[in-house]
Motif scaffolding. Structure first.
Motif, mmCIF file in Angstrom:
data_model
loop_
_atom_site.group_PDB
_atom_site.id
_atom_site.type_symbol
_atom_site.label_atom_id
_atom_site.label_comp_id
_atom_site.label_asym_id
_atom_site.label_seq_id
_atom_site.Cartn_x
_atom_site.Cartn_y
_atom_site.Cartn_z
ATOM 1 N N GLY A 173 113.134 111.225 -31.054
ATOM 2 C CA GLY A 173 113.576 112.561 -30.681
ATOM 3 C C GLY A 173 112.434 113.538 -30.458
ATOM 4 N N HIS A 174 111.206 113.127 -30.695
ATOM 5 C CA HIS A 174 110.061 114.006 -30.447
ATOM 6 C C HIS A 174 109.923 114.193 -28.933
ATOM 7 C CE1 HIS A 174 105.972 115.514 -30.228
ATOM 8 N NE2 HIS A 174 106.045 115.770 -31.526
ATOM 9 N N PRO A 175 109.736 115.430 -28.446
ATOM 10 C CA PRO A 175 109.731 115.674 -27.006
ATOM 11 C C PRO A 175 108.492 115.181 -26.255
ATOM 12 C CG PRO A 175 109.225 117.700 -28.161
ATOM 13 C CD PRO A 175 109.585 116.673 -29.212
ATOM 14 N N ASN A 176 107.377 114.943 -26.940
ATOM 15 C CA ASN A 176 106.142 114.575 -26.247
ATOM 16 C C ASN A 176 105.303 113.638 -27.113
ATOM 17 O OD1 ASN A 176 104.224 114.565 -24.229
ATOM 18 N ND2 ASN A 176 103.213 116.408 -24.959
ATOM 19 N N LEU A 177 105.902 112.535 -27.554
ATOM 20 C CA LEU A 177 105.218 111.628 -28.454
ATOM 21 C C LEU A 177 104.258 110.742 -27.672
ATOM 22 C CD1 LEU A 177 105.140 110.941 -31.459
ATOM 23 C CD2 LEU A 177 106.753 109.107 -30.985
ATOM 24 N N LYS A 178 102.993 111.120 -27.685
ATOM 25 C CA LYS A 178 101.948 110.329 -27.041
ATOM 26 C C LYS A 178 100.661 110.514 -27.826
ATOM 27 C CE LYS A 178 100.592 113.843 -23.715
ATOM 28 N NZ LYS A 178 100.370 114.149 -22.317
ATOM 29 N N ARG A 179 99.683 109.710 -27.512
ATOM 30 C CA ARG A 179 98.419 109.762 -28.243
ATOM 31 C C ARG A 179 97.785 111.150 -28.113
ATOM 32 N NH1 ARG A 179 96.611 105.116 -30.616
ATOM 33 N NH2 ARG A 179 97.388 103.175 -29.783
ATOM 34 N N ILE A 180 97.146 111.569 -29.214
ATOM 35 C CA ILE A 180 96.527 112.886 -29.231
ATOM 36 C C ILE A 180 95.032 112.800 -29.545
ATOM 37 C CG2 ILE A 180 97.094 113.294 -31.657
ATOM 38 C CD1 ILE A 180 97.647 116.208 -30.915
ATOM 39 N N LEU A 181 94.605 111.769 -30.288
ATOM 40 C CA LEU A 181 93.204 111.617 -30.659
ATOM 41 C C LEU A 181 92.528 110.452 -29.939
ATOM 42 C CD1 LEU A 181 93.633 112.156 -34.500
ATOM 43 C CD2 LEU A 181 92.804 113.814 -32.831
ATOM 44 N N MET A 182 93.238 109.358 -29.772
ATOM 45 C CA MET A 182 92.674 108.166 -29.137
ATOM 46 C C MET A 182 92.997 108.190 -27.640
ATOM 47 S SD MET A 182 91.327 106.820 -31.759
ATOM 48 C CE MET A 182 90.812 105.239 -31.164
ATOM 49 N N PRO A 183 92.226 107.468 -26.834
ATOM 50 C CA PRO A 183 92.541 107.376 -25.407
ATOM 51 C C PRO A 183 93.919 106.739 -25.199
ATOM 52 C CG PRO A 183 90.342 106.514 -25.858
ATOM 53 C CD PRO A 183 90.981 106.765 -27.173
ATOM 54 N N GLU A 184 94.580 107.117 -24.121
ATOM 55 C CA GLU A 184 95.939 106.625 -23.831
ATOM 56 C C GLU A 184 96.025 105.105 -23.793
ATOM 57 O OE1 GLU A 184 98.988 108.086 -23.369
ATOM 58 O OE2 GLU A 184 98.097 109.959 -24.047
ATOM 59 N N ASP A 185 94.958 104.426 -23.361
ATOM 60 C CA ASP A 185 95.013 102.974 -23.219
ATOM 61 C C ASP A 185 94.503 102.235 -24.461
ATOM 62 O OD1 ASP A 185 92.399 103.781 -22.862
ATOM 63 O OD2 ASP A 185 91.987 102.398 -21.215
ATOM 64 N N TRP A 186 94.303 102.936 -25.570
ATOM 65 C CA TRP A 186 93.822 102.301 -26.791
ATOM 66 C C TRP A 186 94.881 101.339 -27.319
ATOM 67 C CZ3 TRP A 186 89.016 102.641 -28.673
ATOM 68 C CH2 TRP A 186 88.775 102.084 -29.926
ATOM 69 N N VAL A 187 94.446 100.177 -27.778
ATOM 70 C CA VAL A 187 95.373 99.178 -28.299
ATOM 71 C C VAL A 187 95.295 99.186 -29.821
ATOM 72 C CG1 VAL A 187 95.936 96.722 -28.372
ATOM 73 C CG2 VAL A 187 95.110 97.755 -26.250
ATOM 74 N N GLY A 188 96.417 99.370 -30.462
ATOM 75 C CA GLY A 188 96.471 99.321 -31.922
ATOM 76 C C GLY A 188 96.516 100.689 -32.574
ATOM 77 N N TRP A 189 96.555 100.658 -33.896
ATOM 78 C CA TRP A 189 96.724 101.865 -34.711
ATOM 79 C C TRP A 189 95.554 101.927 -35.698
ATOM 80 C CZ3 TRP A 189 100.174 103.737 -31.723
ATOM 81 C CH2 TRP A 189 101.121 102.923 -31.155
ATOM 82 N N PRO A 190 94.521 102.713 -35.413
ATOM 83 C CA PRO A 190 93.243 102.659 -36.121
ATOM 84 C C PRO A 190 93.255 102.900 -37.626
ATOM 85 C CG PRO A 190 93.062 104.020 -34.166
ATOM 86 C CD PRO A 190 94.494 103.652 -34.320
ATOM 87 N N LEU A 191 94.206 103.642 -38.176
ATOM 88 C CA LEU A 191 94.169 103.911 -39.613
ATOM 89 C C LEU A 191 95.039 102.964 -40.440
ATOM 90 C CD1 LEU A 191 93.938 107.803 -39.853
ATOM 91 C CD2 LEU A 191 92.145 106.087 -40.023
ATOM 92 N N ARG A 192 95.669 101.999 -39.787
ATOM 93 C CA ARG A 192 96.389 100.988 -40.564
ATOM 94 C C ARG A 192 95.367 100.115 -41.281
ATOM 95 N NH1 ARG A 192 101.688 98.413 -37.670
ATOM 96 N NH2 ARG A 192 102.740 100.371 -37.205
ATOM 97 N N LYS A 193 95.676 99.735 -42.489
ATOM 98 C CA LYS A 193 94.721 98.958 -43.287
ATOM 99 C C LYS A 193 94.525 97.548 -42.775
ATOM 100 C CE LYS A 193 95.135 101.824 -47.290
ATOM 101 N NZ LYS A 193 95.484 101.963 -48.683
ATOM 102 N N ASP A 194 95.418 97.055 -41.923
ATOM 103 C CA ASP A 194 95.245 95.720 -41.363
ATOM 104 C C ASP A 194 94.693 95.768 -39.931
ATOM 105 O OD1 ASP A 194 97.474 96.753 -40.132
ATOM 106 O OD2 ASP A 194 98.798 95.090 -40.634
#
Length: 108
Positions: A74-95
Motif C-alpha cells: 500500500g505504500h505509494p512509491n516503494l522503491k530504492r532510496i539509498l542503493m542504485p535501482e539495479d542493485w541485487v539483494g538487501w545489504p543489511l540482511r545478516k545473510d
C-alpha cells in the motif's frame, strides 16, 4: 510516529519492522511512548504500510525496503532510496553476501 526502522534478527530468523510512537500532551516532560515490533518471515516479508496514517513513514519505509527487502503493501512509491535501482539483494540482511565489485553504468 517518531521513528520507523527495521532490523534482521539473524540468519534464518525473522525480519523486524519497528515503530516508535510518542504521544505528546500538556505534560511535555513526560510524553507517553510505545514501541511496536512486527516480526515478519524472511521468505515473504510483507507488512501493511502505515504511510496512510503517518506521512512521515514515507522515506523510513522506503529505507527499510531498500536495506532489508521488507515490502510495505500500500505504500505509494516503494522503491530504492539509498542503493542504485539495479542493485541485487538487501545489504543489511545478516545473510547478505556482498558482491566483489559494482560497476557504475552510464556514469558519464
Amino acid at each position: 510516529l517518531q521513528c520507523q526502522c527495521a532490523y534482521d534478527a539473524g540468519p534464518g530468523e525473522d525480519l523486524v519492522s519497528m515503530y516508535h510512537l510518542v504521544k505528546v500532551s500538556d505534560d511535555v516532560d513526560q510524553p507517553e511512548e510505545v514501541r511496536v515490533k512486527v516480526f515478519i518471515p524472511r521468505d515473504d516479508p510483507r507488512v501493511p504500510s502505515v504511510y496512510w496514517i503517518w506521512k512521515s513513514a514515507d522515506f523510513q519505509e522506503r529505507e527499510s525496503y531498500d536495506m532489508y527487502g521488507i515490502v510495505y503493501e500500500g505504500h505509494p512509491n516503494l522503491k530504492r532510496i539509498l542503493m542504485p535501482e539495479d542493485w541485487v539483494g538487501w545489504p543489511l540482511r545478516k545473510d547478505y553476501i556482498s558482491p566483489e565489485f559494482y560497476e557504475l553504468q552510464d556514469a558519464y
